[in-house]
Design an enzyme around this catalytic site. Structure first.
Site, PDB file in Angstrom:
ATOM      1  N   HIS A   5      11.038   9.868 -25.915  1.00  0.00           N
ATOM      2  CA  HIS A   5      10.081  10.820 -25.351  1.00  0.00           C
ATOM      3  C   HIS A   5      10.459  12.251 -25.765  1.00  0.00           C
ATOM      4  O   HIS A   5       9.616  13.025 -26.219  1.00  0.00           O
ATOM      5  CB  HIS A   5      10.053  10.691 -23.824  1.00  0.00           C
ATOM      6  N   GLU A  57      12.649  19.415 -22.624  1.00  0.00           N
ATOM      7  CA  GLU A  57      11.792  19.741 -21.477  1.00  0.00           C
ATOM      8  C   GLU A  57      12.207  21.077 -20.843  1.00  0.00           C
ATOM      9  O   GLU A  57      11.370  21.837 -20.363  1.00  0.00           O
ATOM     10  CB  GLU A  57      11.830  18.619 -20.431  1.00  0.00           C
ATOM     11  N   ASN A 104       1.958  20.346 -20.089  1.00  0.00           N
ATOM     12  CA  ASN A 104       1.624  19.438 -21.192  1.00  0.00           C
ATOM     13  C   ASN A 104       1.833  20.072 -22.560  1.00  0.00           C
ATOM     14  O   ASN A 104       1.535  19.447 -23.581  1.00  0.00           O
ATOM     15  CB  ASN A 104       0.166  18.965 -21.069  1.00  0.00           C
ATOM     16  N   LYS A 155       9.607  24.043 -12.649  1.00  0.00           N
ATOM     17  CA  LYS A 155       8.805  22.817 -12.547  1.00  0.00           C
ATOM     18  C   LYS A 155       8.167  22.700 -11.155  1.00  0.00           C
ATOM     19  O   LYS A 155       6.978  22.381 -11.028  1.00  0.00           O
ATOM     20  CB  LYS A 155       9.695  21.600 -12.840  1.00  0.00           C
ATOM     21  N   ARG A 164       0.810  -1.236   0.000  1.00  0.00           N
ATOM     22  CA  ARG A 164       0.000   0.000   0.000  1.00  0.00           C
ATOM     23  C   ARG A 164       0.840   1.280   0.000  1.00  0.00           C
ATOM     24  O   ARG A 164       0.365   2.353   0.338  1.00  0.00           O
ATOM     25  CB  ARG A 164      -0.973   0.029   1.182  1.00  0.00           C
ATOM     26  N   HIS A 213       2.769  12.927 -27.155  1.00  0.00           N
ATOM     27  CA  HIS A 213       2.437  11.588 -26.637  1.00  0.00           C
ATOM     28  C   HIS A 213       1.774  10.732 -27.718  1.00  0.00           C
ATOM     29  O   HIS A 213       2.002   9.523 -27.794  1.00  0.00           O
ATOM     30  CB  HIS A 213       1.506  11.688 -25.430  1.00  0.00           C
ATOM     31  N   GLU A 216      -3.029  18.465 -11.057  1.00  0.00           N
ATOM     32  CA  GLU A 216      -3.234  18.849 -12.457  1.00  0.00           C
ATOM     33  C   GLU A 216      -4.680  19.204 -12.781  1.00  0.00           C
ATOM     34  O   GLU A 216      -5.285  18.673 -13.709  1.00  0.00           O
ATOM     35  CB  GLU A 216      -2.745  17.729 -13.392  1.00  0.00           C
ATOM     36  N   ARG A 240      -1.003  23.328 -13.834  1.00  0.00           N
ATOM     37  CA  ARG A 240      -0.055  22.241 -14.139  1.00  0.00           C
ATOM     38  C   ARG A 240      -0.236  21.724 -15.569  1.00  0.00           C
ATOM     39  O   ARG A 240       0.670  21.152 -16.152  1.00  0.00           O
ATOM     40  CB  ARG A 240      -0.210  21.102 -13.128  1.00  0.00           C
ATOM     41  N   HIS A 274       2.924  17.996 -25.407  1.00  0.00           N
ATOM     42  CA  HIS A 274       2.715  16.590 -25.027  1.00  0.00           C
ATOM     43  C   HIS A 274       1.449  15.981 -25.612  1.00  0.00           C
ATOM     44  O   HIS A 274       1.336  14.765 -25.666  1.00  0.00           O
ATOM     45  CB  HIS A 274       2.691  16.461 -23.496  1.00  0.00           C
ATOM     46  N   LYS A 308       4.833  12.719 -10.118  1.00  0.00           N
ATOM     47  CA  LYS A 308       4.038  11.807 -10.959  1.00  0.00           C
ATOM     48  C   LYS A 308       4.803  10.504 -11.117  1.00  0.00           C
ATOM     49  O   LYS A 308       6.004  10.516 -11.420  1.00  0.00           O
ATOM     50  CB  LYS A 308       3.822  12.404 -12.347  1.00  0.00           C
TER      51      LYS A 308
HETATM   52  N1  LIG Z   1       6.855  11.809 -14.196  1.00  0.00           N
HETATM   53  C1  LIG Z   1       6.931  12.876 -14.960  1.00  0.00           C
HETATM   54  O1  LIG Z   1       6.501  13.971 -14.586  1.00  0.00           O
HETATM   55  C2  LIG Z   1       7.576  12.759 -16.314  1.00  0.00           C
HETATM   56  C3  LIG Z   1       7.878  13.910 -17.049  1.00  0.00           C
HETATM   57  C4  LIG Z   1       8.544  13.769 -18.265  1.00  0.00           C
HETATM   58  C5  LIG Z   1       8.862  12.506 -18.739  1.00  0.00           C
HETATM   59  N2  LIG Z   1       8.524  11.412 -18.009  1.00  0.00           N
HETATM   60  C6  LIG Z   1       8.862  10.066 -18.494  1.00  0.00           C
HETATM   61  O2  LIG Z   1      10.289   9.960 -18.549  1.00  0.00           O
HETATM   62  C7  LIG Z   1      10.638   8.987 -19.530  1.00  0.00           C
HETATM   63  C8  LIG Z   1      11.707   9.535 -20.425  1.00  0.00           C
HETATM   64  O3  LIG Z   1      12.842   9.811 -19.639  1.00  0.00           O
HETATM   65  P1  LIG Z   1      14.315   9.618 -20.217  1.00  0.00           P
HETATM   66  O4  LIG Z   1      14.455  10.379 -21.474  1.00  0.00           O
HETATM   67  O5  LIG Z   1      15.244   9.892 -19.106  1.00  0.00           O
HETATM   68  O6  LIG Z   1      14.312   8.098 -20.676  1.00  0.00           O
HETATM   69  P2  LIG Z   1      15.068   6.823 -20.122  1.00  0.00           P
HETATM   70  O7  LIG Z   1      14.922   6.670 -18.677  1.00  0.00           O
HETATM   71  O8  LIG Z   1      14.601   5.701 -20.977  1.00  0.00           O
HETATM   72  O9  LIG Z   1      16.608   7.161 -20.419  1.00  0.00           O
HETATM   73  C9  LIG Z   1      17.042   7.342 -21.749  1.00  0.00           C
HETATM   74  C10 LIG Z   1      18.260   6.457 -22.049  1.00  0.00           C
HETATM   75  O10 LIG Z   1      19.398   6.984 -21.386  1.00  0.00           O
HETATM   76  C11 LIG Z   1      20.036   5.962 -20.644  1.00  0.00           C
HETATM   77  N3  LIG Z   1      20.704   6.631 -19.527  1.00  0.00           N
HETATM   78  C12 LIG Z   1      20.140   7.272 -18.491  1.00  0.00           C
HETATM   79  N4  LIG Z   1      21.075   7.860 -17.739  1.00  0.00           N
HETATM   80  C13 LIG Z   1      22.271   7.564 -18.302  1.00  0.00           C
HETATM   81  C14 LIG Z   1      23.617   7.936 -17.999  1.00  0.00           C
HETATM   82  N5  LIG Z   1      23.914   8.757 -16.979  1.00  0.00           N
HETATM   83  N6  LIG Z   1      24.599   7.452 -18.792  1.00  0.00           N
HETATM   84  C15 LIG Z   1      24.301   6.668 -19.877  1.00  0.00           C
HETATM   85  N7  LIG Z   1      23.049   6.328 -20.229  1.00  0.00           N
HETATM   86  C16 LIG Z   1      22.044   6.777 -19.445  1.00  0.00           C
HETATM   87  C17 LIG Z   1      18.932   5.012 -20.283  1.00  0.00           C
HETATM   88  O11 LIG Z   1      19.436   3.722 -19.999  1.00  0.00           O
HETATM   89  C18 LIG Z   1      18.095   5.017 -21.546  1.00  0.00           C
HETATM   90  O12 LIG Z   1      18.650   4.149 -22.492  1.00  0.00           O
HETATM   91  C19 LIG Z   1       9.361   8.631 -20.266  1.00  0.00           C
HETATM   92  O13 LIG Z   1       8.885   7.414 -19.771  1.00  0.00           O
HETATM   93  C20 LIG Z   1       8.412   9.755 -19.881  1.00  0.00           C
HETATM   94  O14 LIG Z   1       7.070   9.366 -19.916  1.00  0.00           O
HETATM   95  C21 LIG Z   1       7.899  11.513 -16.824  1.00  0.00           C
END
Ligand SMILES: NC(=O)c1ccc[n+]([C@@H]2O[C@H](COP(=O)([O-])OP(=O)(O)OC[C@H]3O[C@@H](n4cnc5c(N)ncnc54)[C@H](O)[C@@H]3O)[C@@H](O)[C@H]2O)c1
Length: 357
Positions: A253, A175, A231, A213, A111, A238, A223, A227, A234, A133
């Site tokens: 992304h 971003e 988007n 942020k 939980r 998305h 949201e 907030r 997005h 999130k």
């Molecule tokens: N929660 C939120 O508010 C929010 C906001 C924006 C995006 N997101 C989510 O975030 C995700 C995208 O994030 P991302 O772009 O970080 O993707 P990711 O986590 O897939 O990382 C991108 C790539 O970089 C690699 N990587 C990460 N750090 C590294 C490092 N220091 N050295 C070498 N390689 C490294 C990872 O292994 C991966 O292959 C999506 O799922 C998206 O929906 C969430």
């Protein structure tokens, strides 16, 4: 080291040794499970050597297709294996994929147990790890299962960026540029003169970006209003990401959001919300984030199912967040299908003119 207090989780921007050990100790955790992906396990966990138990690590294959309930099951099984209880903590060491997945898994285990993020990609440092999130993709839809849950802390150290591929740097910049467009002329001025390379002062940029942020997420944690400005880019982004998710060449992304911001800026111009001068500045900066690409933009018909499934829909209508000038954004804007279709065609013309680097 700078600390940015927030109801959605305090953010510390600084070197790991400056306070991470103390932040971990203050959790008084009965056990800590580290969640990483196979890349961050190799590149990032060694930097945390002295402060984590390397035997309590679960490694998820990298990539968006693993941000699923199956990914959660791996984490839940690892928690059971180490005998995790309600005083245990999940420590997410990775990009946005790992932060979203590990946060959601922790929010459901028994939980809900505590979790903390050590973001390792620029995108996670600038955006995904902040704001509370968590979630996973479901039935092809992005982030369809999730919870708003604040991490115990977020530790941002740009040291991890040294091993991050340049494509991922540009994804993170998308971003940051979004934050500048929707909310901060100061951040805009800073990123406009940045080359996004090894000479970049990431600490300075992240310190300017973080309050943008946090302020928005803190003012509207669930949201319901402002907030939604986060988007921007997005709604179409998305839909593009979902469309390409299960193809041999999925969009990241950040790439999807970059294309989405181009399309939605165009819509804002066509609707008369955004003036031409700001529009030209915005697209010039966003285009610096694009790689020359073979991407053929889908038609409206092809992405319509994903737009219709958009979580930002309410009352049967998709609400867009659109900039009305640099540093300001409006939300819940209804957009005619014709403008979406036209913007996709226009984006394709822009992508095809991106020069080789
Ligand atoms: N929660 C939120 O508010 C929010 C906001 C924006 C995006 N997101 C989510 O975030 C995700 C995208 O994030 P991302 O772009 O970080 O993707 P990711 O986590 O897939 O990382 C991108 C790539 O970089 C690699 N990587 C990460 N750090 C590294 C490092 N220091 N050295 C070498 N390689 C490294 C990872 O292994 C991966 O292959 C999506 O799922 C998206 O929906 C969430």
């Amino acid at each position: 080291m700078k600390i940015f207090p927030s109801s959605t989780g305090d953010v510390c921007v600084g070197r790991l040794h400056e306070g991470l050990p103390a932040a971990l100790a203050q959790l008084h955790a009965s056990s800590v499970l580290v969640v990483a992906d196979d890349n961050t396990a190799v590149h990032c966990l060694p930097l945390l050597g002295p402060w984590i138990d390397q035997t309590k690590v679960v490694i998820i294959p990298h990539g968006e297709t693993h941000k699923t309930l199956e990914g959660c099951q791996r984490i839940w099984s690892a928690l059971v294996d180490i005998g995790a209880d309600r005083a245990s903590v999940v420590l997410n060491v990775g990009g946005g994929m790992i932060c979203d997945l590990g946060g959601f898994a922790a929010a459901c285990y028994q939980r809900g147990i505590r979790f903390a993020h050590i973001p390792t990609s620029l995108l996670a440092m600038a955006d995904a790890a902040m704001g509370g999130k968590t979630g996973v993709n479901y039935e092809g839809f992005k982030n369809y299962l999730g919870r708003f849950e604040a991490p115990a802390f977020i530790w941002v150290d740009p040291v991890f960026l040294q091993t991050l591929p340049q494509r991922e740097i540009l994804d993170g910049m998308a971003e940051i540029v979004k934050h500048a467009i929707i909310r901060s002329q100061t951040l805009w001025d800073l990123v406009s003169i940045t080359d996004f390379n090894e000479n970049t002062d990431w600490t300075g940029i992240l310190e300017e970006n973080t309050p943008v942020k946090l302020d928005i997420a803190g003012a509207d944690p669930l949201e319901k209003g402002i907030r939604k400005t986060l988007n921007f880019g997005h709604t179409i982004g998305h839909a593009l990401e979902s469309h390409y998710l299960h193809t041999p060449d999925p969009l990241s992304h950040g790439q999807a959001i970059t294309l989405g911001m181009l399309a939605e800026s165009r819509i804002a111009l066509l609707m008369g919300l955004l003036g031409n001068e700001d529009f030209q500045c915005i697209i010039a900066l966003i285009k610096r984030l694009l790689s020359p690409s073979e991407v053929t933009l889908p038609s409206l018909g092809e992405i319509k199912p994903w737009l219709q499934g958009d979580k930002k829909k309410s009352g049967g209508r998709v609400g867009f967040s659109l900039p009305d000038r640099i540093g300001s954004c409006t939300w819940d804007v209804g957009v005619d299908d014709r403008l979406v279709a036209e913007s996709l065609i226009w984006v394709e013309t822009q992508v095809s003119t991106v020069p080789q680097r």
